[in-house]
Design an enzyme around this catalytic site. Structure first.
Site, PDB file in Angstrom:
ATOM      1  N   GLY A   1       0.841  -1.191   0.000  1.00  0.00           N
ATOM      2  CA  GLY A   1       0.000   0.000   0.000  1.00  0.00           C
ATOM      3  C   GLY A   1       0.872   1.235   0.000  1.00  0.00           C
ATOM      4  O   GLY A   1       2.059   1.162   0.337  1.00  0.00           O
TER       5      GLY A   1
ATOM      6  N   HIS B   1      -2.498   7.391   7.234  1.00  0.00           N
ATOM      7  CA  HIS B   1      -1.499   8.289   6.639  1.00  0.00           C
ATOM      8  C   HIS B   1      -2.152   9.599   6.184  1.00  0.00           C
ATOM      9  O   HIS B   1      -1.541  10.671   6.276  1.00  0.00           O
ATOM     10  CB  HIS B   1      -0.836   7.641   5.421  1.00  0.00           C
TER      11      HIS B   1
ATOM     12  N   CYS C   1       5.970  -0.202   7.540  1.00  0.00           N
ATOM     13  CA  CYS C   1       5.625   1.009   6.799  1.00  0.00           C
ATOM     14  C   CYS C   1       6.847   1.460   6.005  1.00  0.00           C
ATOM     15  O   CYS C   1       7.947   1.499   6.548  1.00  0.00           O
ATOM     16  CB  CYS C   1       5.189   2.123   7.760  1.00  0.00           C
ATOM     17  N   LEU C   2       6.619   1.793   4.739  1.00  0.00           N
ATOM     18  CA  LEU C   2       7.733   2.229   3.890  1.00  0.00           C
ATOM     19  C   LEU C   2       8.341   3.526   4.413  1.00  0.00           C
ATOM     20  O   LEU C   2       9.489   3.830   4.083  1.00  0.00           O
ATOM     21  CB  LEU C   2       7.252   2.404   2.446  1.00  0.00           C
TER      22      LEU C   2
ATOM     23  N   GLN D   1       3.037  10.023   1.621  1.00  0.00           N
ATOM     24  CA  GLN D   1       4.342   9.355   1.674  1.00  0.00           C
ATOM     25  C   GLN D   1       5.234   9.735   0.493  1.00  0.00           C
ATOM     26  O   GLN D   1       6.442   9.519   0.536  1.00  0.00           O
ATOM     27  CB  GLN D   1       4.171   7.817   1.692  1.00  0.00           C
TER      28      GLN D   1
ATOM     29  N   HIS E   1      -4.437   1.381   7.601  1.00  0.00           N
ATOM     30  CA  HIS E   1      -3.069   1.917   7.688  1.00  0.00           C
ATOM     31  C   HIS E   1      -2.905   3.100   6.721  1.00  0.00           C
ATOM     32  O   HIS E   1      -2.322   4.127   7.084  1.00  0.00           O
ATOM     33  CB  HIS E   1      -2.087   0.781   7.372  1.00  0.00           C
ATOM     34  N   GLU E   2      -3.453   2.953   5.492  1.00  0.00           N
ATOM     35  CA  GLU E   2      -3.307   4.015   4.487  1.00  0.00           C
ATOM     36  C   GLU E   2      -4.168   5.228   4.825  1.00  0.00           C
ATOM     37  O   GLU E   2      -3.726   6.365   4.658  1.00  0.00           O
ATOM     38  CB  GLU E   2      -3.650   3.494   3.085  1.00  0.00           C
TER      39      GLU E   2
HETATM   40  O1  GNR Z   1       4.115  -2.604   2.607  1.00  0.00           O
HETATM   41  C1  GNR Z   1       3.440  -2.472   3.626  1.00  0.00           C
HETATM   42  N1  GNR Z   1       3.121  -3.580   4.370  1.00  0.00           N
HETATM   43  C2  GNR Z   1       2.192  -3.548   5.400  1.00  0.00           C
HETATM   44  C3  GNR Z   1       2.135  -4.672   6.226  1.00  0.00           C
HETATM   45  C4  GNR Z   1       1.209  -4.732   7.254  1.00  0.00           C
HETATM   46  C5  GNR Z   1       0.334  -3.687   7.442  1.00  0.00           C
HETATM   47  C6  GNR Z   1       0.390  -2.550   6.641  1.00  0.00           C
HETATM   48  C7  GNR Z   1       1.309  -2.488   5.614  1.00  0.00           C
HETATM   49  S1  GNR Z   1       1.363  -1.083   4.579  1.00  0.00           S
HETATM   50  C8  GNR Z   1       3.033  -1.116   4.072  1.00  0.00           C
HETATM   51  C9  GNR Z   1       3.279  -0.051   3.021  1.00  0.00           C
HETATM   52  C10 GNR Z   1       3.066   1.319   3.614  1.00  0.00           C
HETATM   53  O2  GNR Z   1       3.841   1.880   4.333  1.00  0.00           O
HETATM   54  N2  GNR Z   1       1.917   1.893   3.351  1.00  0.00           N
HETATM   55  O3  GNR Z   1       1.636   3.096   3.886  1.00  0.00           O
HETATM   56 NI    NI Z   2       2.723   3.177   5.759  1.00  0.00          NI
END
Ligand code: GNR
Ligand code: NI
Length: 178
Positions: free
Chosen positions: A46, A140, A94-95, A51, A136-137
């Site tokens: 995601g 952000h 999270c990236l 980001q 999660h997104e």
């Molecule tokens: O790549 C991602 N893996 C992930 C694993 C578990 C829960 C959420 C994520 S999102 C993350 C990519 C990211 O930072 N998205 O904002």
């Molecule tokens: Ni993230």
């Protein structure tokens, strides 16, 4: 398409609230495609526009496994309409917080309304990894990172290690020893 640089904590842009898009037009569609290219290259499941330094409510997701057909999702102005009382725990990464993972508890199922790549209103009810990733997104877009769901102790431990790793990357190799 273009691959975009991904911001990492503690960048101030990751703490801002992103603005809704007026409509999904060619500009937003290009942003979505550039974000997907960036996400696949990372690799990640995601990515949210903040980001890549764009403070607009746009996210992309693909939770398909490597042995499956890609299932890219492009969402603008996503809103959670309903979330289950039942919770689920996932080991999240999270990236924007590279190399750190922690268990986060969130509602197990969500129903989401959004604009798709054709500016059509759509709804999606889901659970499992996709439900976790959507939350999660959307976090952000509201300036929230997964570490904000942890205790202050765990959060600060991760953020301090991240700052330390970043600092040692900036030093020449001979200086990183001590
Ligand atoms: O790549 C991602 N893996 C992930 C694993 C578990 C829960 C959420 C994520 S999102 C993350 C990519 C990211 O930072 N998205 O904002
Ligand atoms: Ni993230």
């Amino acid at each position: 398409m273009a691959k975009l640089p991904i911001l990492t904590a503690p960048d101030a842009r990751l703490k801002q609230r992103a603005k809704p898009v007026d409509k999904v037009d060619d500009r937003v569609r290009k942003l979505m495609d550039d974000m997907l290219e960036t996400m696949y290259a990372a690799p990640g499941i995601g990515l949210a526009a903040p980001q890549v330094g764009v403070l607009e409510r746009v996210i992309v997701i693909d939770v398909a496994r490597e042995d499956e057909e890609p299932q890219p999702l492009r969402l603008a102005n996503p809103e959670i309409l309903w979330q289950s009382e039942e919770l689920a725990t996932y080991d999240e990464g999270c990236l924007s917080i590279p190399d750190h993972y922690a268990e986060v508890v969130r509602p197990k199922q969500v129903r989401v309304r959004y604009l798709d790549q054709d500016n059509e209103i759509r709804e999606l009810e889901t659970d499992g990894l996709l439900a976790t990733c959507i939350q999660h997104e959307i976090d952000h877009l509201d300036g929230t990172l997964f570490v904000d769901h942890l205790s202050a102790l765990k959060r600060n431990m991760i953020l301090r290690k991240l700052a330390k790793a970043r600092k040692s990357e900036q030093l020449p190799a001979y200086a990183a020893v001590s």
